[in-house]
Design a protein around this motif. Structure first.
Motif, PDB file in Angstrom:
ATOM      1  N   GLU A 170      -9.388   3.130   0.261  1.00 18.05           N
ATOM      2  CA  GLU A 170      -9.136   3.864   1.500  1.00 18.05           C
ATOM      3  C   GLU A 170     -10.264   3.637   2.491  1.00 18.05           C
ATOM      4  OE1 GLU A 170      -8.802   8.488   3.084  1.00 18.05           O
ATOM      5  OE2 GLU A 170      -8.400   8.020   0.980  1.00 18.05           O
TER       6      GLU A 170
ATOM      7  N   PHE B 231      -3.622   4.595   2.884  1.00 18.86           N
ATOM      8  CA  PHE B 231      -4.509   5.420   2.082  1.00 18.86           C
ATOM      9  C   PHE B 231      -4.898   6.696   2.814  1.00 18.86           C
ATOM     10  CE2 PHE B 231      -5.466   1.142   0.342  1.00 18.86           C
ATOM     11  CZ  PHE B 231      -5.031   1.384  -0.944  1.00 18.86           C
TER      12      PHE B 231
ATOM     13  N   GLU C  62      -8.018   7.179  -9.200  1.00 17.63           N
ATOM     14  CA  GLU C  62      -8.370   7.972  -8.018  1.00 17.63           C
ATOM     15  C   GLU C  62      -9.634   7.435  -7.359  1.00 17.63           C
ATOM     16  OE1 GLU C  62      -7.538   9.181 -10.994  1.00 17.63           O
ATOM     17  OE2 GLU C  62      -5.532   9.878 -10.406  1.00 17.63           O
TER      18      GLU C  62
ATOM     19  N   PRO D  11      -1.324   1.337  -5.352  1.00 18.12           N
ATOM     20  CA  PRO D  11      -1.580   2.628  -5.999  1.00 18.12           C
ATOM     21  C   PRO D  11      -0.831   2.798  -7.323  1.00 18.12           C
ATOM     22  CG  PRO D  11      -1.155   2.931  -3.654  1.00 18.12           C
ATOM     23  CD  PRO D  11      -0.816   1.512  -3.982  1.00 18.12           C
TER      24      PRO D  11
ATOM     25  N   LEU E  65      -8.795   4.165  -5.593  1.00 15.37           N
ATOM     26  CA  LEU E  65      -8.038   4.390  -4.360  1.00 15.37           C
ATOM     27  C   LEU E  65      -8.924   4.931  -3.253  1.00 15.37           C
ATOM     28  CD1 LEU E  65      -4.755   5.857  -5.886  1.00 15.37           C
ATOM     29  CD2 LEU E  65      -4.995   3.676  -4.693  1.00 15.37           C
ATOM     30  N   GLN E  66      -9.893   5.753  -3.589  1.00 16.80           N
ATOM     31  CA  GLN E  66     -10.827   6.251  -2.581  1.00 16.80           C
ATOM     32  C   GLN E  66     -11.632   5.107  -1.980  1.00 16.80           C
ATOM     33  OE1 GLN E  66     -13.148   9.303  -4.483  1.00 16.80           O
ATOM     34  NE2 GLN E  66     -11.448  10.774  -4.537  1.00 16.80           N
TER      35      GLN E  66
ATOM     36  N   ILE F 118       0.818  -1.215   0.000  1.00 21.88           N
ATOM     37  CA  ILE F 118       0.000   0.000   0.000  1.00 21.88           C
ATOM     38  C   ILE F 118       0.853   1.267   0.000  1.00 21.88           C
ATOM     39  CG2 ILE F 118      -1.783   1.296   1.228  1.00 21.88           C
ATOM     40  CD1 ILE F 118      -2.714  -1.368   0.038  1.00 21.88           C
TER      41      ILE F 118
ATOM     42  N   LYS G 285      -2.687   3.224 -11.091  1.00 23.34           N
ATOM     43  CA  LYS G 285      -2.375   4.359 -11.969  1.00 23.34           C
ATOM     44  C   LYS G 285      -1.782   3.878 -13.289  1.00 23.34           C
ATOM     45  CE  LYS G 285      -1.550   7.385  -7.984  1.00 23.34           C
ATOM     46  NZ  LYS G 285      -0.516   8.091  -7.175  1.00 23.34           N
TER      47      LYS G 285
ATOM     48  N   ASP H 224       4.060   5.806  -2.631  1.00 23.74           N
ATOM     49  CA  ASP H 224       3.020   4.847  -3.007  1.00 23.74           C
ATOM     50  C   ASP H 224       3.586   3.437  -3.097  1.00 23.74           C
ATOM     51  OD1 ASP H 224       0.871   6.533  -3.141  1.00 23.74           O
ATOM     52  OD2 ASP H 224       1.020   6.893  -5.297  1.00 23.74           O
TER      53      ASP H 224
END
Length: 391
Positions: A233, A116, A226, A154, A229-230, A112, A158, A150
């Motif tokens: 998190e 996050f 994004e 992550p 990842l949210q 990770i 990306k 990161d």
């Protein structure tokens, strides 16, 4: 896999399971302890391998394709070990990355990053590398340089979305991505994307090389790294953690994050998935000081990891491998879920994280022996089923 970081080269088809070692730096509570790990190179013909040895321990010398030392940055780890897997995933291969090691060895940091929700880390330098062993880690100021720190997940998200977006911009191409995030606490499967989800079960579909299906788990559509990842998190905040004598924020569960990718091209549809597994740390109860509920959690963690080791050993036995009934996948939900990753058609990477400190020598030896067992299986692993998922 990619060529050896130091120049060696192994063909990507010499086994679907790869094992690398990552040595974390000393942390502040290990200040003044002795370094017991020695890393050097060895040659077998034109192939350059790396050897890691525990000083003062008999028969504790192991050879791996890669040994990433304490000054290896997150960027270097990704480029050395993961970029080639992302390449393969985009062409229709399934891929899995598993982080293994004792509690506090840097598994979650590797998978990770600093977290996050917590995007700062006082024990790291701004280039994403750990501090040198003689640097006092608690003297570094807090920083917020998330991109450099990161971890694998992550960066992979990306990377994948950048590749997909570029293909789409070229025309004649569409893609869809879904995300699944599960926690395995004891033998209970929890949906970290939807805590109110109904009971999650595992269903065997039968057939050689066919993976079990996870029934009842959320697969959320995501349109960007994004957004993914949210979601991760929020899910991470629901994961079971607790403090032990060896780790102030010890994961008490295994976490499995899966990215499902569908690519619609003029030639057809390509489906693949990229799975990331953050295993709970192996523990010696005497050292963790766990009692009551924490002790039971530690026992459950060790049981699951032992079953994983038994499955790897069985797969390394040609006689048992030919008859899947001798491979104990169903002895734990962890190995049942990971059947495709460890015995199926996945390109799989195990990153074994270890401490260099003398105070952790026993745990480090156990981790290296575990990794060596997996490596022996990888040497006898041949692709028996196509990894491509065109339809």
């Amino acid at each position: 896999m990619q060529p050896n970081a130091k120049g060696g080269n192994k063909g990507e088809d010499d086994g679907n399971l790869k094992v690398v070692i990552r040595v974390r730096p000393f942390v502040h509570y290990e200040k003044g302890t002795t370094r017991v790990l020695e890393v050097y190179e060895s040659f077998h013909g034109s192939v350059r391998n790396q050897v890691i040895q525990i000083k003062g321990v008999k028969n504790a010398k192991f050879t791996f394709d890669h040994v990433l030392q304490s000054n290896t940055s997150q960027v270097q780890l990704y480029e050395t070990c993961v970029t080639a897997m992302a390449d393969q995933c985009m062409t229709g291969y399934n891929a899995t990355i598993i982080a293994y090691g004792q509690t506090g060895s840097g598994k979650t940091w590797t998978i990770i990053g600093p977290g996050f929700a917590k995007r700062t880390e006082p024990d790291k330098e701004q280039d994403g590398s750990p501090p040198s062993d003689d640097q006092e880690s608690d003297s570094s100021p807090p920083i917020d340089n998330s991109a450099d720190l990161d971890g694998v997940v992550p960066r992979a998200l990306k990377d994948i979305f950048n590749r997909l977006g570029k293909k789409e911009s070229d025309g004649g191409y569409k893609y869809h991505v879904k995300l699944q995030f599960l926690e395995l606490y004891g033998e209970q499967i929890r949906d970290l994307l939807s805590p109110s989800a109904s009971k999650i079960t595992i269903r065997d579909l039968g057939g050689e090389g066919v993976e079990p299906q996870i029934i009842g788990a959320t697969q959320a559509v995501v349109e960007s790294a994004e957004e993914a990842l949210q979601m991760l998190e929020k899910g991470s905040l629901r994961r079971a953690t607790a403090s032990t004598n060896m780790n102030a924020d010890s994961s008490r569960s295994h976490a499995l994050m899966t990215v499902y990718i569908t690519q619609e091209t003029e030639k057809g549809v390509i489906t693949s998935k990229f799975q990331f597994v953050d295993l709970a740390g192996s523990e010696r109860l005497k050292r963790t000081g766990a009692e009551g509920r924490r002790m039971k959690e530690g026992i459950d963690i060790n049981k699951g990891l032992l079953t994983l080791a038994n499955v790897i050993s069985a797969l390394g036995d040609p006689k048992k491998r030919k008859n899947s009934n001798f491979v104990p996948y169903r002895d734990s939900k962890l190995t049942h879920i990971l059947k495709g990753s460890i015995g199926g058609n996945h390109k799989t990477l195990m990153i074994t994280c270890v401490s260099p400190a003398a105070s952790n020598a026993i745990e480090t030896e156990n981790s290296l022996r575990y990794a060596n067992r997996a490596k022996k299986y990888s040497k006898s692993c041949h692709r028996e089923h196509g990894c491509f998922n065109y339809r």
